[in-house]
Design a protein around this motif. Structure first.
Motif, short mmCIF file in Angstrom:
data_model
loop_
_atom_site.label_atom_id
_atom_site.label_comp_id
_atom_site.label_asym_id
_atom_site.label_seq_id
_atom_site.Cartn_x
_atom_site.Cartn_y
_atom_site.Cartn_z
N PRO A 120 40.47 -54.20 2.20
CA PRO A 120 41.09 -54.34 0.87
C PRO A 120 41.16 -52.99 0.15
O PRO A 120 40.29 -52.14 0.31
CB PRO A 120 40.16 -55.31 0.14
CG PRO A 120 39.44 -56.04 1.23
CD PRO A 120 39.29 -55.08 2.35
N ILE A 121 42.20 -52.82 -0.63
CA ILE A 121 42.35 -51.61 -1.43
C ILE A 121 42.87 -52.02 -2.81
O ILE A 121 43.56 -53.06 -2.97
CB ILE A 121 43.30 -50.59 -0.75
CG1 ILE A 121 43.17 -49.22 -1.41
CG2 ILE A 121 44.73 -51.10 -0.72
CD1 ILE A 121 43.78 -48.11 -0.60
N TYR A 122 42.54 -51.24 -3.83
CA TYR A 122 42.79 -51.65 -5.22
C TYR A 122 43.60 -50.57 -5.95
O TYR A 122 43.44 -49.36 -5.68
CB TYR A 122 41.46 -51.88 -5.94
CG TYR A 122 40.58 -52.88 -5.23
CD1 TYR A 122 40.62 -54.22 -5.57
CD2 TYR A 122 39.71 -52.48 -4.20
CE1 TYR A 122 39.81 -55.15 -4.93
CE2 TYR A 122 38.91 -53.39 -3.56
CZ TYR A 122 38.97 -54.73 -3.91
OH TYR A 122 38.18 -55.65 -3.27
N GLU A 135 39.10 -47.72 -3.09
CA GLU A 135 38.45 -48.73 -2.27
C GLU A 135 37.37 -49.47 -3.07
O GLU A 135 36.83 -50.47 -2.59
CB GLU A 135 37.85 -48.08 -1.02
CG GLU A 135 38.88 -47.39 -0.13
CD GLU A 135 38.25 -46.64 1.03
OE1 GLU A 135 37.47 -47.28 1.79
OE2 GLU A 135 38.50 -45.43 1.17
N ARG A 164 43.22 -55.91 -6.86
CA ARG A 164 43.49 -55.78 -5.42
C ARG A 164 44.99 -55.81 -5.15
O ARG A 164 45.73 -56.61 -5.72
CB ARG A 164 42.79 -56.90 -4.66
CG ARG A 164 43.02 -56.81 -3.14
CD ARG A 164 42.23 -57.84 -2.39
NE ARG A 164 42.51 -57.76 -0.96
CZ ARG A 164 41.90 -58.51 -0.03
NH1 ARG A 164 40.97 -59.40 -0.43
NH2 ARG A 164 42.20 -58.38 1.25
N ILE A 165 45.41 -54.93 -4.26
CA ILE A 165 46.82 -54.90 -3.85
C ILE A 165 47.04 -56.02 -2.84
O ILE A 165 46.22 -56.26 -1.95
CB ILE A 165 47.16 -53.53 -3.23
CG1 ILE A 165 46.93 -52.42 -4.27
CG2 ILE A 165 48.58 -53.49 -2.70
CD1 ILE A 165 47.15 -51.02 -3.73
N GLN A 167 48.44 -58.32 0.32
CA GLN A 167 48.46 -57.99 1.74
C GLN A 167 49.76 -57.35 2.19
O GLN A 167 49.76 -56.49 3.06
CB GLN A 167 48.19 -59.26 2.55
CG GLN A 167 46.77 -59.81 2.38
CD GLN A 167 46.51 -61.01 3.26
OE1 GLN A 167 47.41 -61.51 3.95
NE2 GLN A 167 45.28 -61.51 3.22
N GLU A 170 49.42 -53.73 1.19
CA GLU A 170 48.17 -53.03 1.49
C GLU A 170 48.40 -51.73 2.25
O GLU A 170 47.79 -50.69 1.95
CB GLU A 170 47.24 -53.94 2.31
CG GLU A 170 46.41 -54.89 1.46
CD GLU A 170 45.46 -55.71 2.31
OE1 GLU A 170 44.45 -56.19 1.76
OE2 GLU A 170 45.74 -55.87 3.52
N CYS A 171 49.28 -51.76 3.24
CA CYS A 171 49.52 -50.54 4.03
C CYS A 171 50.08 -49.42 3.15
O CYS A 171 49.69 -48.26 3.29
CB CYS A 171 50.45 -50.85 5.20
SG CYS A 171 49.71 -51.95 6.45
N TRP A 174 47.22 -47.95 1.25
CA TRP A 174 46.41 -47.03 2.04
C TRP A 174 47.13 -45.71 2.29
O TRP A 174 46.48 -44.65 2.33
CB TRP A 174 46.02 -47.68 3.37
CG TRP A 174 44.83 -48.59 3.24
CD1 TRP A 174 44.83 -49.95 3.18
CD2 TRP A 174 43.47 -48.18 3.14
NE1 TRP A 174 43.56 -50.44 3.04
CE2 TRP A 174 42.68 -49.35 3.01
CE3 TRP A 174 42.82 -46.96 3.12
CZ2 TRP A 174 41.31 -49.33 2.88
CZ3 TRP A 174 41.43 -46.93 2.99
CH2 TRP A 174 40.70 -48.09 2.87
N CYS A 212 48.70 -51.51 10.12
CA CYS A 212 49.62 -50.60 9.42
C CYS A 212 50.41 -49.73 10.38
O CYS A 212 51.47 -49.21 10.00
CB CYS A 212 48.84 -49.72 8.45
SG CYS A 212 48.08 -50.63 7.08
#
Length: 216
Positions: A120-122, A135, A164-165, A167, A170-171, A174, A212
């Motif tokens: 997960p990334i925010y 993160e 949270r971004i 799914q 998400e890539c 990142w 990704c």
């Protein structure tokens, strides 16, 4: 005693022979006092009893010719026979559990069905309307300086709000994280660069080893 004297006479005759002589005359001389002398080719003096013995020269053999020089020739080099190779894989076998090619990049060597989504990334918003990706869903407070009119120094803690971004994005999140770390690394001072370089490499591995790296 007489036989021994004649044997010595013959031995001296053989020793005194030269290669050009075929025979030699040996004189055995006995004087009045009975003393015996052996003379080669010289008659006895007057008054002596003389005995003569003619010794034939032994035939001489010519020296054997020198042995011919034989040069050993090394055998010509012969290459070893070719080994028997057996083809165990070929172009037609690539569809049957073929091992990954070592010359492919890291992302292509990982099987598609073994890839996992990235962690997960925010996306975080700051108090002054700036944004970044992180993160950490709950980053620490920022101490924002307050205007005290010159009476002293004071600051107020400001908190960033993070979400949270999804799914599907998400890539992209990142990748943005990777770009932000790269920018910080390139503009960092010498002492801070190694840690930022390691962080950049870690984020890059997440992108290449996760889903990704798969085509959309």
């Amino acid at each position: 005693m007489r036989r021994r004297a004649w044997w010595l006479l013959g031995l001296l005759a053989c020793m005194s022979l030269s290669p050009a002589q075929d025979a030699s005359t040996i004189y055995r001389c006995t004087d009045a006092s009975g003393e015996v002398t052996i003379q080669n080719g010289t008659p006895c003096p007057a008054g002596s009893r003389q005995e003569i013995r003619r010794v034939e020269a032994l035939p001489t053999r010519p020296a054997p010719p020198p042995a011919p020089l034989v040069v050993a020739e090394e055998p010509a080099w012969t290459p070893p026979p070719l080994s028997d190779f057996q083809q165990v894989a070929g172009p037609a076998d690539e569809s049957i559990d073929a091992p990954p090619r070592p010359d492919l990049p890291r992302a292509a060597r990982i099987a598609e069905d073994a890839r996992l989504p990235p962690p997960p990334i925010y996306q975080c918003e700051t108090w002054d309307n700036d944004s970044y990706v992180s993160e950490d869903p709950s980053p620490g407070p920022r101490c924002v300086r307050l205007d005290t009119g010159g009476t002293g120094q004071a600051c107020e803690n400001k908190y960033d709000t993070c979400a949270r971004i999804g799914q599907r994005a998400e890539c992209e999140g990142w990748k943005r994280r990777q770009r932000e770390i790269e920018s910080s690394w390139r503009h960092a001072r010498g002492a801070d660069r190694p840690a930022l370089q390691e962080e950049f490499a870690r984020v890059t591995r997440i992108l290449t080893d996760s889903t990704c790296a798969l085509p959309p």
